[in-house]
Design a protein around this motif. Structure first.
Motif, PDB file in Angstrom:
ATOM      1  N   LEU A 105      45.003  23.101  33.442  1.00 22.22           N
ATOM      2  CA  LEU A 105      44.429  22.924  34.795  1.00 22.22           C
ATOM      3  C   LEU A 105      44.485  21.658  35.138  1.00 22.22           C
ATOM      4  O   LEU A 105      45.263  21.974  36.690  1.00 22.22           O
ATOM      5  CB  LEU A 105      43.051  22.952  34.848  1.00 22.22           C
ATOM      6  CG  LEU A 105      42.759  24.669  34.565  1.00 22.22           C
ATOM      7  CD1 LEU A 105      40.786  24.690  34.198  1.00 22.22           C
ATOM      8  CD2 LEU A 105      43.235  25.621  34.958  1.00 22.22           C
ATOM      9  N   ARG A 106      45.422  20.305  34.595  1.00 24.23           N
ATOM     10  CA  ARG A 106      44.788  18.821  35.084  1.00 24.23           C
ATOM     11  C   ARG A 106      46.306  19.165  35.322  1.00 24.23           C
ATOM     12  O   ARG A 106      47.165  18.354  36.373  1.00 24.23           O
ATOM     13  CB  ARG A 106      44.672  18.172  34.264  1.00 24.23           C
ATOM     14  CG  ARG A 106      43.059  17.945  33.903  1.00 24.23           C
ATOM     15  CD  ARG A 106      42.568  16.535  33.366  1.00 24.23           C
ATOM     16  NE  ARG A 106      43.085  16.543  31.927  1.00 24.23           N
ATOM     17  CZ  ARG A 106      42.846  17.040  30.979  1.00 24.23           C
ATOM     18  NH1 ARG A 106      41.531  17.558  30.686  1.00 24.23           N
ATOM     19  NH2 ARG A 106      43.723  16.568  29.749  1.00 24.23           N
ATOM     20  N   MET A 107      47.648  19.560  34.357  1.00 30.34           N
ATOM     21  CA  MET A 107      48.587  19.334  35.033  1.00 30.34           C
ATOM     22  C   MET A 107      48.999  19.918  36.414  1.00 30.34           C
ATOM     23  O   MET A 107      50.512  19.781  36.678  1.00 30.34           O
ATOM     24  CB  MET A 107      49.592  19.640  33.560  1.00 30.34           C
ATOM     25  CG  MET A 107      51.483  20.046  33.828  1.00 30.34           C
ATOM     26  SD  MET A 107      52.205  20.376  32.329  1.00 30.34           S
ATOM     27  CE  MET A 107      52.435  18.589  31.782  1.00 30.34           C
TER      28      MET A 107
ATOM     29  N   ARG B 222      50.793  21.325  41.697  1.00 31.37           N
ATOM     30  CA  ARG B 222      50.965  21.402  43.255  1.00 31.37           C
ATOM     31  C   ARG B 222      50.229  20.245  44.272  1.00 31.37           C
ATOM     32  O   ARG B 222      51.032  20.439  45.532  1.00 31.37           O
ATOM     33  CB  ARG B 222      49.129  22.309  42.984  1.00 31.37           C
ATOM     34  CG  ARG B 222      50.113  23.379  42.506  1.00 31.37           C
ATOM     35  CD  ARG B 222      48.744  24.273  42.431  1.00 31.37           C
ATOM     36  NE  ARG B 222      48.955  25.968  42.484  1.00 31.37           N
ATOM     37  CZ  ARG B 222      47.959  26.632  42.194  1.00 31.37           C
ATOM     38  NH1 ARG B 222      46.705  26.813  41.818  1.00 31.37           N
ATOM     39  NH2 ARG B 222      48.505  27.987  41.493  1.00 31.37           N
ATOM     40  N   GLN B 223      49.720  19.911  44.150  1.00 32.66           N
ATOM     41  CA  GLN B 223      49.659  18.035  44.763  1.00 32.66           C
ATOM     42  C   GLN B 223      50.442  17.665  45.031  1.00 32.66           C
ATOM     43  O   GLN B 223      51.439  16.974  46.209  1.00 32.66           O
ATOM     44  CB  GLN B 223      48.572  17.208  44.302  1.00 32.66           C
ATOM     45  CG  GLN B 223      47.879  16.010  44.889  1.00 32.66           C
ATOM     46  CD  GLN B 223      47.203  15.070  44.168  1.00 32.66           C
ATOM     47  OE1 GLN B 223      47.088  15.112  42.607  1.00 32.66           O
ATOM     48  NE2 GLN B 223      46.102  14.738  45.142  1.00 32.66           N
ATOM     49  N   GLN B 224      51.627  17.221  44.176  1.00 31.39           N
ATOM     50  CA  GLN B 224      53.560  16.555  43.711  1.00 31.39           C
ATOM     51  C   GLN B 224      53.714  17.461  45.057  1.00 31.39           C
ATOM     52  O   GLN B 224      55.230  17.036  45.103  1.00 31.39           O
ATOM     53  CB  GLN B 224      53.497  16.150  42.832  1.00 31.39           C
ATOM     54  CG  GLN B 224      52.438  14.858  42.120  1.00 31.39           C
ATOM     55  CD  GLN B 224      53.115  14.510  40.914  1.00 31.39           C
ATOM     56  OE1 GLN B 224      54.376  15.736  40.331  1.00 31.39           O
ATOM     57  NE2 GLN B 224      52.547  13.351  40.069  1.00 31.39           N
TER      58      GLN B 224
END
Length: 85
Positions: free
Chosen positions: A73-75, A80-82
């Motif tokens: 989930l963190r990855m 998504r943010q990048q």
């Protein structure tokens, strides 16, 4: 499916490479418990963290990863943010 993975590992002992985040970590102990409960035999490939284990799974370097779902989930959130997912 998980059932398919176990059946394949039982039919092909040691052929399925599973990433973990080190020896005798929670991931490794979970893998050992799965082997004990199912009779399947995996080859453990220890990495120095999920940041190395997950890319190994995605690239096909290993066949499976027994680890924390929160790592995925963190990855995913980071990609998504990048804008890379």
């Amino acid at each position: 499916t998980f059932k398919d993975l176990i059946e394949y590992a039982k039919a092909n002992p040691g052929k399925v490479k599973v990433a973990t985040v080190g020896k005798l970590t929670g991931d490794h102990l979970f893998l050992m418990q799965i082997e004990k409960l199912t009779g399947a035999k995996f080859t453990q490939v220890p990495y120095s963290g999920s940041g190395k284990a997950i890319p190994a799974l995605l690239s096909g370097e290993v066949d499976a990863y027994f680890g924390s779902g929160s790592s995925f989930l963190r990855m995913r959130a980071r990609h998504r943010q990048q804008g890379t997912l």
